[in-house]
Design a protein around this motif. Structure first.
Motif, mmCIF file in Angstrom:
data_model
loop_
_atom_site.group_PDB
_atom_site.id
_atom_site.type_symbol
_atom_site.label_atom_id
_atom_site.label_comp_id
_atom_site.label_asym_id
_atom_site.label_seq_id
_atom_site.Cartn_x
_atom_site.Cartn_y
_atom_site.Cartn_z
ATOM 1 N N PHE A 272 -51.471 12.837 29.420
ATOM 2 C CA PHE A 272 -50.327 12.498 28.577
ATOM 3 C C PHE A 272 -49.291 13.612 28.791
ATOM 4 N N SER A 273 -48.182 13.525 28.085
ATOM 5 C CA SER A 273 -47.125 14.555 28.180
ATOM 6 C C SER A 273 -46.592 14.679 29.601
ATOM 7 N N GLY A 274 -46.665 13.588 30.368
ATOM 8 C CA GLY A 274 -46.176 13.614 31.742
ATOM 9 C C GLY A 274 -44.678 13.393 31.822
ATOM 10 N N ARG A 275 -44.009 14.218 32.574
ATOM 11 C CA ARG A 275 -42.556 14.117 32.728
ATOM 12 C C ARG A 275 -42.211 13.721 34.160
ATOM 13 N N PRO A 276 -41.183 12.908 34.350
ATOM 14 C CA PRO A 276 -40.817 12.525 35.718
ATOM 15 C C PRO A 276 -40.355 13.702 36.570
ATOM 16 N N GLU A 277 -39.763 14.717 35.935
ATOM 17 C CA GLU A 277 -39.266 15.858 36.708
ATOM 18 C C GLU A 277 -40.382 16.700 37.309
ATOM 19 N N PHE A 278 -41.644 16.464 36.864
ATOM 20 C CA PHE A 278 -42.761 17.158 37.503
ATOM 21 C C PHE A 278 -42.769 16.882 39.006
ATOM 22 N N LEU A 279 -42.331 15.696 39.394
ATOM 23 C CA LEU A 279 -42.361 15.305 40.797
ATOM 24 C C LEU A 279 -41.374 16.106 41.632
ATOM 25 N N THR A 280 -40.373 16.682 40.999
ATOM 26 C CA THR A 280 -39.392 17.485 41.736
ATOM 27 C C THR A 280 -39.864 18.921 41.923
ATOM 28 N N ASP A 281 -40.911 19.298 41.211
ATOM 29 C CA ASP A 281 -41.396 20.679 41.253
ATOM 30 C C ASP A 281 -42.506 20.895 42.268
ATOM 31 N N VAL A 282 -42.980 19.823 42.874
ATOM 32 C CA VAL A 282 -44.118 19.942 43.793
ATOM 33 C C VAL A 282 -43.698 19.487 45.191
ATOM 34 N N PRO A 283 -44.372 19.977 46.226
ATOM 35 C CA PRO A 283 -44.038 19.551 47.589
ATOM 36 C C PRO A 283 -44.219 18.045 47.773
ATOM 37 N N LYS A 284 -43.421 17.484 48.646
ATOM 38 C CA LYS A 284 -43.535 16.062 48.933
ATOM 39 C C LYS A 284 -44.929 15.755 49.471
ATOM 40 N N GLY A 285 -45.510 14.686 48.959
ATOM 41 C CA GLY A 285 -46.855 14.325 49.362
ATOM 42 C C GLY A 285 -47.940 14.878 48.467
ATOM 43 N N SER A 286 -47.562 15.630 47.437
ATOM 44 C CA SER A 286 -48.557 16.169 46.504
ATOM 45 C C SER A 286 -49.241 15.024 45.752
ATOM 46 N N PRO A 287 -50.498 15.202 45.386
ATOM 47 C CA PRO A 287 -51.249 14.123 44.725
ATOM 48 C C PRO A 287 -50.889 13.971 43.247
ATOM 49 N N LEU A 288 -49.638 13.642 42.978
ATOM 50 C CA LEU A 288 -49.175 13.514 41.599
ATOM 51 C C LEU A 288 -48.269 12.291 41.495
ATOM 52 N N ALA A 289 -48.526 11.444 40.496
ATOM 53 C CA ALA A 289 -47.702 10.254 40.264
ATOM 54 C C ALA A 289 -47.332 10.176 38.792
ATOM 55 N N TYR A 290 -46.145 9.673 38.541
ATOM 56 C CA TYR A 290 -45.625 9.487 37.180
ATOM 57 C C TYR A 290 -45.712 8.012 36.836
ATOM 58 N N LEU A 291 -46.332 7.685 35.695
ATOM 59 C CA LEU A 291 -46.543 6.299 35.294
ATOM 60 C C LEU A 291 -45.850 5.996 33.974
ATOM 61 N N VAL A 292 -45.205 4.843 33.911
ATOM 62 C CA VAL A 292 -44.602 4.369 32.657
ATOM 63 C C VAL A 292 -45.375 3.137 32.197
ATOM 64 N N PRO A 293 -46.211 3.251 31.169
ATOM 65 C CA PRO A 293 -46.925 2.078 30.649
ATOM 66 C C PRO A 293 -45.949 1.030 30.120
ATOM 67 N N LYS A 294 -46.437 -0.176 29.951
ATOM 68 C CA LYS A 294 -45.553 -1.267 29.536
ATOM 69 C C LYS A 294 -44.955 -1.045 28.146
ATOM 70 N N GLU A 295 -45.602 -0.190 27.333
ATOM 71 C CA GLU A 295 -45.045 0.113 26.004
ATOM 72 C C GLU A 295 -43.809 1.007 26.103
ATOM 73 N N GLY A 296 -43.648 1.666 27.259
ATOM 74 C CA GLY A 296 -42.463 2.488 27.481
ATOM 75 C C GLY A 296 -42.718 3.979 27.399
#
Length: 385
Positions: A272-296
């Motif tokens: 939980f507490s996942g932010r989309p900007e986490f993806l900008t802080d890691v090298p491309k190809g890092s094993p990290l994905a950001y998910l938005v559940p259907k509830e939003g």
């Protein structure tokens, strides 16, 4: 002659003829005009340096405010780390070079900034001029009388999507960006077909021991995300109780970066507490994905405010108005890593575009202003801190 003189004397006062008055008025106006022209169009305009006379911020706040701001010479700015990154990336230098006014930033955890503002107000020794932080802290400060009613006359605000911002009280703080949170997964540990499409998909024993969250028992990313889940009529307290019972998420101490690292390094598969900007802080190809559940996504507004009895109020007004210029908002989006709800601001990655995120219903103002009751509920579920 004596009779004419008497006609101009009343009660011991010598009266002046109407023609003399007109002559005197014309002379006064003439000399006033000469003085005005000699001053270059008025004392106020002359007090603003020539290179700032036609500056958009001068035109917005007025020459009098700009003149006073330059005399004050500095602005003390309390803010979080997001604005701190903006300053480091050239924002501070650009402001100082343009206006000749120094920015004295005080950045760090917003809870600590808020407590500092409360202490200054109680001691009547105000240091800060402006504060930018989440709206919960603005509400807290507003109730204590710490904030001055002021909205910067920034043209960009007209195009802001204000639907995601607190609407009451009006005029004491101004929307800046939102902090959005959903879920993050380690893609080496979770297959794409197993990504949870709903928050309810996580209520499954297979996730036990594999899920982490930031602390929901206090102000911070975890607390705000779970408070919005609590206020969601389809989830509520029942969902949080079941999450604890079935999954028992591990509480990660620290901030959002600690959360990101815990998932990225494989300590946990989902967070939980996942932010989309986490993806900008890691090298491309890092094993990290950001998910938005259907509830939003859950989200929290972040705004700017002028401090009441600020030592440098005019410099603060100039700084706030300048901050909302499009190039500055674009730099803040890039370096500060938060969603800015303005159509002209391009976010660093698609996951951070507001249009690509389903938004949950906002936290009610009463709960955002006084969340203590909720933190007590969380202690009943997750144990005392």
């Amino acid at each position: 002659m004596l009779a004419e003189e008497n006609e101009f004397r009343r009660g011991g006062l010598t009266m002046i003829s109407q023609s003399s008055i007109k002559q005197t008025d014309r002379s006064a106006l003439y000399f006033a005009l000469l003085l005005y022209l000699a001053l270059g169009g008025g004392a106020l305009a002359a007090s603003v340096p020539g290179h700032l006379a036609n500056d958009p911020v001068t035109k917005a706040v007025g020459a009098e405010v700009m003149s006073a701001a330059i005399k004050e010479g500095r602005v003390v700015w309390y803010a979080g780390d997001n604005t701190g990154e903006f300053f480091k990336a050239g924002g501070k230098e650009a402001f100082e070079k343009r206006f000749g006014i120094k920015i004295e930033p005080v950045t760090g955890r917003l809870r600590e900034q808020t407590d500092r503002l409360r202490a200054e107000h109680a001691a009547r020794r105000i240091v800060a001029d402006l504060f930018d932080g989440v709206d919960q802290y603005h509400m807290e400060l507003y109730r204590l009388g710490v904030l001055e009613k002021y909205t910067p006359p920034a043209p960009a605000l007209a195009e802001y999507d204000k639907s995601v911002f607190t609407k009451e009280p009006v005029g004491y703080w101004t929307p800046l960006f939102i902090s959005a949170q959903a879920l993050i997964v380690n893609t080496n540990m979770v297959k794409k077909e197993d990504y949870p499409k709903s928050y309810f998909d996580i209520l499954n024993p297979k996730w036990k021991g594999r899920v982490a969250t930031r602390d929901p028992r206090s102000a911070g990313g975890g607390g705000w995300q779970f408070l919005q889940i609590y206020d969601n009529p389809k989830m509520g307290l029942d969902y949080i109780r079941k999450l604890k019972e079935i999954v028992d998420p591990f509480i990660i101490p620290g901030g959002s970066r600690d959360m990101s690292e815990a998932i990225l390094t494989g300590r946990f598969a989902l967070g939980f507490s996942g932010r989309p900007e986490f993806l900008t802080d890691v090298p491309k190809g890092s094993p990290l994905a950001y998910l938005v559940p259907k509830e939003g996504v859950t989200w929290l507004p972040h705004s700017t405010a002028l401090i009441k009895n600020a030592p440098h109020p005019n410099a603060a007004k100039v700084a706030m108005t300048w901050f909302y210029e499009i190039p500055n908002l674009q730099l803040l989006a890039k370096e500060g890593g938060r969603m800015i709800p303005h159509p002209k601001i391009k976010m660093p990655i698609p996951e951070m575009e507001l249009s690509n995120n389903i938004m949950m219903e906002g936290i009610p103002a009463a709960h955002l202003a006084d969340p203590g009751f909720f933190f007590k509920e969380m202690e009943k579920i997750f144990g005392r801190r």
